[in-house]
Design a protein around this motif. Structure first.
Motif, PDB file in Angstrom:
ATOM      1  N   ARG A  35       0.847  -1.201   0.000  1.00 38.78           N
ATOM      2  CA  ARG A  35       0.000   0.000   0.000  1.00 38.78           C
ATOM      3  C   ARG A  35       0.881   1.249   0.000  1.00 38.78           C
ATOM      4  O   ARG A  35       0.611   2.232  -0.680  1.00 38.78           O
ATOM      5  CB  ARG A  35      -0.938  -0.004   1.209  1.00 38.78           C
ATOM      6  N   HIS A  36       1.964   1.186   0.778  1.00 40.25           N
ATOM      7  CA  HIS A  36       2.934   2.278   0.797  1.00 40.25           C
ATOM      8  C   HIS A  36       4.318   1.670   0.578  1.00 40.25           C
ATOM      9  O   HIS A  36       4.699   0.725   1.266  1.00 40.25           O
ATOM     10  CB  HIS A  36       2.890   3.035   2.129  1.00 40.25           C
ATOM     11  N   TRP A  37       5.088   2.228  -0.339  1.00 43.03           N
ATOM     12  CA  TRP A  37       6.383   1.680  -0.692  1.00 43.03           C
ATOM     13  C   TRP A  37       7.516   2.231   0.180  1.00 43.03           C
ATOM     14  O   TRP A  37       8.659   1.773   0.057  1.00 43.03           O
ATOM     15  CB  TRP A  37       6.717   2.008  -2.151  1.00 43.03           C
ATOM     16  N   SER A  38       7.230   3.205   1.010  1.00 45.90           N
ATOM     17  CA  SER A  38       8.316   3.853   1.744  1.00 45.90           C
ATOM     18  C   SER A  38       7.860   4.291   3.127  1.00 45.90           C
ATOM     19  O   SER A  38       6.661   4.396   3.409  1.00 45.90           O
ATOM     20  CB  SER A  38       8.827   5.075   0.961  1.00 45.90           C
ATOM     21  N   ARG A  39       8.854   4.512   3.950  1.00 48.23           N
ATOM     22  CA  ARG A  39       8.686   5.181   5.223  1.00 48.23           C
ATOM     23  C   ARG A  39       9.978   5.957   5.456  1.00 48.23           C
ATOM     24  O   ARG A  39      10.905   5.881   4.643  1.00 48.23           O
ATOM     25  CB  ARG A  39       8.432   4.182   6.365  1.00 48.23           C
ATOM     26  N   SER A  40      10.073   6.685   6.513  1.00 50.48           N
ATOM     27  CA  SER A  40      11.258   7.507   6.742  1.00 50.48           C
ATOM     28  C   SER A  40      12.526   6.658   6.717  1.00 50.48           C
ATOM     29  O   SER A  40      12.659   5.705   7.489  1.00 50.48           O
ATOM     30  CB  SER A  40      11.143   8.223   8.094  1.00 50.48           C
ATOM     31  N   GLY A  41      13.415   6.962   5.783  1.00 49.99           N
ATOM     32  CA  GLY A  41      14.696   6.257   5.690  1.00 49.99           C
ATOM     33  C   GLY A  41      14.671   5.002   4.859  1.00 49.99           C
ATOM     34  O   GLY A  41      15.712   4.350   4.704  1.00 49.99           O
ATOM     35  N   LEU A  42      13.517   4.623   4.288  1.00 48.50           N
ATOM     36  CA  LEU A  42      13.411   3.339   3.597  1.00 48.50           C
ATOM     37  C   LEU A  42      12.527   3.450   2.359  1.00 48.50           C
ATOM     38  O   LEU A  42      11.469   4.072   2.390  1.00 48.50           O
ATOM     39  CB  LEU A  42      12.824   2.275   4.537  1.00 48.50           C
ATOM     40  N   LEU A  43      12.959   2.794   1.287  1.00 51.28           N
ATOM     41  CA  LEU A  43      12.180   2.682   0.058  1.00 51.28           C
ATOM     42  C   LEU A  43      12.250   1.251  -0.434  1.00 51.28           C
ATOM     43  O   LEU A  43      13.321   0.638  -0.423  1.00 51.28           O
ATOM     44  CB  LEU A  43      12.749   3.622  -1.024  1.00 51.28           C
ATOM     45  N   CYS A  44      11.120   0.694  -0.879  1.00 51.44           N
ATOM     46  CA  CYS A  44      11.093  -0.625  -1.516  1.00 51.44           C
ATOM     47  C   CYS A  44      10.788  -0.460  -3.001  1.00 51.44           C
ATOM     48  O   CYS A  44       9.955   0.360  -3.382  1.00 51.44           O
ATOM     49  CB  CYS A  44      10.041  -1.534  -0.873  1.00 51.44           C
ATOM     50  N   ILE A  45      11.477  -1.258  -3.838  1.00 50.97           N
ATOM     51  CA  ILE A  45      11.232  -1.243  -5.275  1.00 50.97           C
ATOM     52  C   ILE A  45      11.239  -2.688  -5.793  1.00 50.97           C
ATOM     53  O   ILE A  45      11.608  -3.622  -5.073  1.00 50.97           O
ATOM     54  CB  ILE A  45      12.289  -0.411  -6.040  1.00 50.97           C
TER      55      ILE A  45
END
Length: 450
Positions: free
Chosen positions: A261-271
């Protein structure tokens, strides 16, 4: 891997962590699509990349009982390479890794398995990993999870996964190929069975599609029955399925179609598959992941560095930290790379740069979610309307389904599947700089000046 390469090329310190000692994993995504070849052209690497051994797939087709249909024709795509390349993924990764190692900002640790995230003040500050030297921590201004559909990173981050469902699984195997065999790579439908045969030169890479969870029943029937089923769908393989000695020669891919639902949060990204697992239909998974990497680099490079020298100020102190820690299922190739220890100007500058990047992470999802959703919708449509009904139909077809009939008799329609598979819905382009090339030209111009 591609993201690590692009960031290092732009002068940003990158540490890539790879779980295994090498990249040799059979039956990975082995297709290189026209969109990916186009990116290598934009990087100035196409001619060299084309020298890596591969097969060229000019069309995709289907054999349905006694009917043969060309489904997609890549010859009309507006790109330089009008074909899908069949290349072992480890060859692709090793090629990109060799190019990445040219840049001093690129670092790779093999046999380094990420086990957890470092979370401080509700912000991802790096990862914990098992290495050959024992447990280690790697801190970074930004962590990128690219560790596949069984992502440790996304699980530890607590991201919500939207499971879209998949009614099929796939059994992968290889069978030797004879010069007298058909040349075409086809999806072969016959009597409720579906076998995709990929021409890999001296062998066939075969994908046998089964109902979800059906592998146990197939095993119960025994390997000889399974081999006979393969020969029923592809009679030219008769006698060679005996090369499958036991079930260890057959690899199960449990198909999943999902996305975060969300690909990121503070300090982190998923791809890539870490953000959106794809069905093997069309072989688009690896190519979508590459497109994600290019989009992420285009969005983040201007934020993470204003110049190569400034980026180096945000590298490591006493511990092997980096501006970007990329956790990848597959990334580059080298032995045991170590990030050199350099003095940081101030921790406050790192935090400021990291917080600036945080404000842009959602833009990666905003850019890539549309092609992800559209591709997954098409895959689910194909699962429900074509593949699963075909597996349930034991009788021979007397006539082609309407979509295949239209593709057979109106060749212009073949351009539509070719474009969706070959280019996707939002092909990306390289907009990040090669800071080393720029610096080299500047130095040359300065030396030439009187």
């Amino acid at each position: 891997m591609v993201l690590g390469f692009l960031l290092a090329r732009a002068g940003i310190e990158v540490l890539v962590l790879e779980k295994h000692a090498d990249f040799f994993r059979d039956f990975r995504g082995d297709t290189i699509h026209p969109s990916t070849f186009e990116l290598t052209y934009e990087l100035g690497l196409l001619d060299e990349f084309l020298r890596v051994p591969h097969q060229q797939l000019l069309q995709i087709g289907a054999a349905v009982d006694d009917f043969t249909v060309i489904v997609g024709d890549f010859s009309h795509l507006p790109v330089r390479c009008k074909f899908v390349g069949l290349m072992p993924q480890w060859d692709f990764l090793n090629f990109i890794a060799e190019k990445a190692k040219v840049y001093p900002e690129f670092h790779l640790r093999m046999e380094c398995e990420v086990t957890d995230l470092i979370i401080e003040n509700n912000r991802v500050a790096g990862v914990r990993a098992k290495t050959r030297e024992g447990d280690r921590e790697f801190r970074a201004a930004l962590t990128v999870g690219a560790d596949g559909r069984h992502s440790i990173v996304r699980a530890k981050a607590g991201f919500e996964v939207i499971d879209l469902g998949a009614p099929i699984d796939v059994l992968w195997m290889r069978v030797s190929r004879l010069p007298t065999d058909p040349q075409q790579t086809l999806g072969r439908f016959r009597a409720g069975k579906l076998l995709v045969t990929l021409n890999r030169g001296d062998y066939w890479q075969c994908a046998y599609v089964i109902p979800k969870g059906g592998f146990a029943a197939i095993q119960k029937n025994g390997l000889p029955v399974f081999c006979r089923d393969l020969e029923t769908v592809a009679p030219f393989l008769q006698g060679r399925t005996a090369e499958l000695k036991d079930w260890s020669d057959i690899k199960l891919l449990s198909v999943a179609v999902d996305r975060l639902r969300h690909w990121s949060r503070s300090g982190l990204l998923c791809i890539g598959d870490s953000a959106h697992a794809m069905s093997p239909i069309g072989g688009v998974g690896i190519n979508l992941a590459i497109q994600d990497a290019v989009a992420a680099a285009n969005i983040l490079v201007p934020v993470l560095s204003t110049s190569a020298s400034d980026a180096r100020a945000f590298s490591a102190s006493a511990s092997p930290d980096a501006d970007i820690s990329v956790r990848a299922q597959s990334t580059g190739a080298s032995a045991d790379a170590h990030v050199p220890a350099r003095a940081l100007s101030t921790d406050a500058r790192i935090l400021a740069r990291a917080q600036s990047a945080d404000a842009h992470l959602h833009k990666v999802q905003a850019r890539r979610e549309f092609p992800t959703r559209m591709t997954q919708r098409l895959q689910i449509f194909a699962h429900k309307r074509f593949i699963f009904p075909a597996l349930a139909t034991k009788a021979s077809l007397k006539r082609l389904p309407v979509p295949l009939f239209l593709l057979k008799h109106f060749p212009i329609l073949r351009r539509i599947p070719a474009r969706m598979v070959g280019l996707g819905f939002r092909p990306e382009h390289i907009h990040t700089p090669d800071t080393h090339a720029v610096n080299t030209k500047s130095q040359a111009a300065s030396s030439a000046a009187p």
